[in-house]
Design a protein around this motif. Structure first.
Motif, PDB file in Angstrom:
ATOM      1  N   GLN A 127      63.262  47.408  29.106  1.00  0.00           N
ATOM      2  CA  GLN A 127      62.016  46.028  28.897  1.00  0.00           C
ATOM      3  C   GLN A 127      61.556  45.503  27.012  1.00  0.00           C
ATOM      4  O   GLN A 127      61.036  45.018  27.381  1.00  0.00           O
ATOM      5  CB  GLN A 127      60.570  47.542  29.259  1.00  0.00           C
ATOM      6  CG  GLN A 127      60.568  47.018  30.858  1.00  0.00           C
ATOM      7  CD  GLN A 127      59.354  48.261  31.293  1.00  0.00           C
ATOM      8  OE1 GLN A 127      58.816  49.235  30.458  1.00  0.00           O
ATOM      9  NE2 GLN A 127      58.681  47.558  32.260  1.00  0.00           N
ATOM     10  N   ASP A 161      58.097  42.581  31.714  1.00  0.00           N
ATOM     11  CA  ASP A 161      57.812  42.851  32.827  1.00  0.00           C
ATOM     12  C   ASP A 161      59.131  42.443  34.134  1.00  0.00           C
ATOM     13  O   ASP A 161      59.410  43.056  34.993  1.00  0.00           O
ATOM     14  CB  ASP A 161      56.309  42.287  33.775  1.00  0.00           C
ATOM     15  CG  ASP A 161      56.204  41.166  33.933  1.00  0.00           C
ATOM     16  OD1 ASP A 161      57.308  40.538  33.374  1.00  0.00           O
ATOM     17  OD2 ASP A 161      54.844  41.300  33.547  1.00  0.00           O
ATOM     18  N   HIS A 183      64.294  50.192  39.233  1.00  0.00           N
ATOM     19  CA  HIS A 183      63.023  50.090  38.706  1.00  0.00           C
ATOM     20  C   HIS A 183      63.405  51.982  37.984  1.00  0.00           C
ATOM     21  O   HIS A 183      63.731  52.282  37.958  1.00  0.00           O
ATOM     22  CB  HIS A 183      62.932  50.339  40.570  1.00  0.00           C
ATOM     23  CG  HIS A 183      62.351  48.580  41.022  1.00  0.00           C
ATOM     24  ND1 HIS A 183      61.461  47.937  40.851  1.00  0.00           N
ATOM     25  CD2 HIS A 183      63.591  47.860  41.357  1.00  0.00           C
ATOM     26  CE1 HIS A 183      62.103  47.093  41.211  1.00  0.00           C
ATOM     27  NE2 HIS A 183      62.982  46.730  41.444  1.00  0.00           N
ATOM     28  N   ASP A 186      58.247  49.949  38.817  1.00  0.00           N
ATOM     29  CA  ASP A 186      58.072  48.879  37.677  1.00  0.00           C
ATOM     30  C   ASP A 186      59.925  48.944  37.609  1.00  0.00           C
ATOM     31  O   ASP A 186      60.515  49.690  37.884  1.00  0.00           O
ATOM     32  CB  ASP A 186      57.879  49.595  35.998  1.00  0.00           C
ATOM     33  CG  ASP A 186      56.242  49.879  35.964  1.00  0.00           C
ATOM     34  OD1 ASP A 186      55.706  49.513  36.905  1.00  0.00           O
ATOM     35  OD2 ASP A 186      55.769  50.285  35.209  1.00  0.00           O
TER      36      ASP A 186
END
Length: 204
Positions: free
Chosen positions: A65, A110, A179, A195
């Motif tokens: 991220q 994201d 994830h 996430d």
């Protein structure tokens, strides 16, 4: 004497012409051998065939991220399907969901730009769902306590061949996603896998 001189002259001429002809034939034969030699012919069909049968590999670089590179996936294909060899580090440990997503975009932080799971057959999500799985559903991966991963998974419902059904090379592209949690293989639409923590575009 003139008669013998003439005969001798004719014999000498005949021998000379015969020697020249032999030399030309030998030169022509040598030239033909050189032209047909593999070393002098870089465009032979044999070489082209060898290149065509070489195993193709696609490398996918995956970032977290923060935009940092954390993993590389090597994609190959054989009779069992598309094989994905994932090697990475600096990842949070534990069991993680791992999927192919429907868009070739990995925009931080994201990764929502990658869309949902790749699902060309309009199935439900999950290996344990009676109407599943998605073509892009993959087995969970295990990241070690030191944040490293070295695992191979197979996607048997997709292909890396262009212009084939369920190809990874769609107009929108596809991507690989890790994830934060494990995929439960049944919850909709993404297995309650949490996430999106790492993403890589396939074929970029």
């Amino acid at each position: 004497m003139n008669r013998w001189t003439t005969v001798l002259f004719i014999i000498v001429i005949a021998l000379f012409l015969s020697a020249c002809g032999t030399g030309n034939e030998e030169d022509q034969e040598t030239e033909n051998q050189e032209q047909s030699s593999p070393e002098n012919n870089m465009d032979t069909g044999e070489e082209q065939g060898g290149n065509a049968t070489a195993e193709e590999e696609v490398l996918v670089s995956m970032m977290n991220q923060d935009g940092e590179m954390v993993a590389t996936a090597t994609i190959t294909e054989d009779d069992s399907g598309v094989n994905i060899h994932l090697v990475g580090e600096n990842l949070p440990p534990g069991t993680k969901g791992f999927h192919i997503h429907e868009a070739g975009k990995c925009e931080t932080p994201d990764f929502e730009s990658a869309g949902g799971h790749y699902n060309p057959t309009n199935a439900e999500h999950g290996f344990d769902h009676p109407e599943g799985p998605h073509a892009g559903d993959l087995q969970n991966i295990e990241i070690a306590e030191d944040g490293t991963v070295d695992v191979e998974v197979t996607a048997d419902m997709v292909t890396s061949q262009m212009d084939e059904d369920n190809t990874l090379y769609t107009d929108e592209g596809t991507s690989l996603m890790i994830h934060s949690e494990a995929d439960d293989y049944v919850s909709q639409p993404a297995g309650d896998a949490g996430d999106r923590i790492a993403c890589g575009v396939i074929g970029e």
